[in-house]
Scaffold this active site. Sequence first.
Site, PDB file in Angstrom:
ATOM      1  N   ASP A  57       0.852  -1.200   0.000  1.00 51.43           N
ATOM      2  CA  ASP A  57       0.000   0.000   0.000  1.00 51.43           C
ATOM      3  C   ASP A  57       0.891   1.256   0.000  1.00 51.43           C
ATOM      4  O   ASP A  57       0.668   2.199  -0.762  1.00 51.43           O
ATOM      5  CB  ASP A  57      -0.894   0.052   1.245  1.00 51.43           C
ATOM      6  CG  ASP A  57      -1.890  -1.097   1.337  1.00 51.43           C
ATOM      7  OD1 ASP A  57      -3.099  -0.848   1.236  1.00 51.43           O
ATOM      8  OD2 ASP A  57      -1.464  -2.269   1.510  1.00 51.43           O
ATOM      9  N   THR A 140      -7.282  -4.595   0.117  1.00 50.05           N
ATOM     10  CA  THR A 140      -6.096  -5.146   0.792  1.00 50.05           C
ATOM     11  C   THR A 140      -6.383  -6.552   1.301  1.00 50.05           C
ATOM     12  O   THR A 140      -5.511  -7.426   1.264  1.00 50.05           O
ATOM     13  CB  THR A 140      -5.662  -4.224   1.957  1.00 50.05           C
ATOM     14  OG1 THR A 140      -5.513  -2.905   1.431  1.00 50.05           O
ATOM     15  CG2 THR A 140      -4.339  -4.658   2.560  1.00 50.05           C
TER      16      THR A 140
END
Length: 346
Positions: A57, A140
């Site tokens: 990320d 995610t």
Amino acid sequence: MKESATTRSARGTWSNLRRTAVEAVVVASEATRVAHDTFSAGDEVAKADASPVTIADYAAQALICHRLLEAHPEVPCMGEEEASRLRGPAGEELLARVAEIVRTVEPTLSHAQILEAIDAAHCKGGASGRFWAIDPIDGTKGFLKRNGQWAVALGLVEDGAARLGVLGCPALPLEPGTDPSATGVVFVGVVGEGAYQRGLNNSAHNEEREIHVARGENLPLIVAESAENEHKQGNRTARIREAIQARMIPMDSQAKYALLARGEATVYLRVPVRRPEGETLWDHVAGVALVEAAGGRVTDLRGKALDFSRGTHIASNHGILGTAGPPHETILAAIEADYAAHPPHH
Ligand code: AMP
Ligand code: MG
């Protein structure tokens, strides 16, 4: 050297914004793929709200912001992540792993530049002008699953509306159920100017091909919805799906919007669980722009246009319905009937 006014305005044309956005998403997607394939236990940490964040990320947000601000310093960035976890002695180890991933695609970026780029995405949005909305890894949880989907999502908002969307989907096949070597897709759409896909990391498929939502009357209804039970009202979603006699594709991330944009699904449905603040912009701007560019329609569950002018959250809408167009009103009616029959508890 001083820039002339013409150079400055030429930079902000849609074709320049589009090109930069695609380049940024392609390098960031490649970085997420590398991180995915080399992932180890310490690469994931929990954020304050208990949601997961990974080195990928951070790396993807750094890469995207760095590119965008280099090419278009006049357009502010809104991003999901911020770099405080990576700063100071406590963050040293994590920052080193982030830098390792970043440098597989952008070898010259320093630690300081990485931190600066991540924290450059602090724009809080608003009703006028342009800003980018970045979700460096949307889904995610899908990224962390064995066969999950995730998307590197970059959208552009102009005057409160989604105008441009790019989605990098490293784990999605180019065509459903085909050659696994042709996996990894980048999608781009500019509202009013069409939507396209091409291979992300496969030179045999790197030519853009126009995509369109499914066309025709009486389309089979195939609903793309979140794979996470915590992200949707499961009971209501299932009842609505049954009422419209639809099949479902559960999937993580904005890859769902991409399925709608290329006709593989005909409905995107998000029935929100109760969160007073609403959905975040970076979870939807890119996908909504892509679907609209591909000829689809996106509203909230009451048929209202989505309003991206209220800061970091979609505060004035309830849920999201995306369709290929024709079945939109019918599905809105089914949703309204369900809310009437099963009023939400307050
Ligand atoms: P999806 O894969 O469609 O469920 O979307 C993933 C995104 O949902 C994540 O990036 C989160 O930002 C967002 N999310 C997290 N919690 C919730 C929630 N309770 N309701 C709706 N979305 C959520
Ligand atoms: Mg997200």
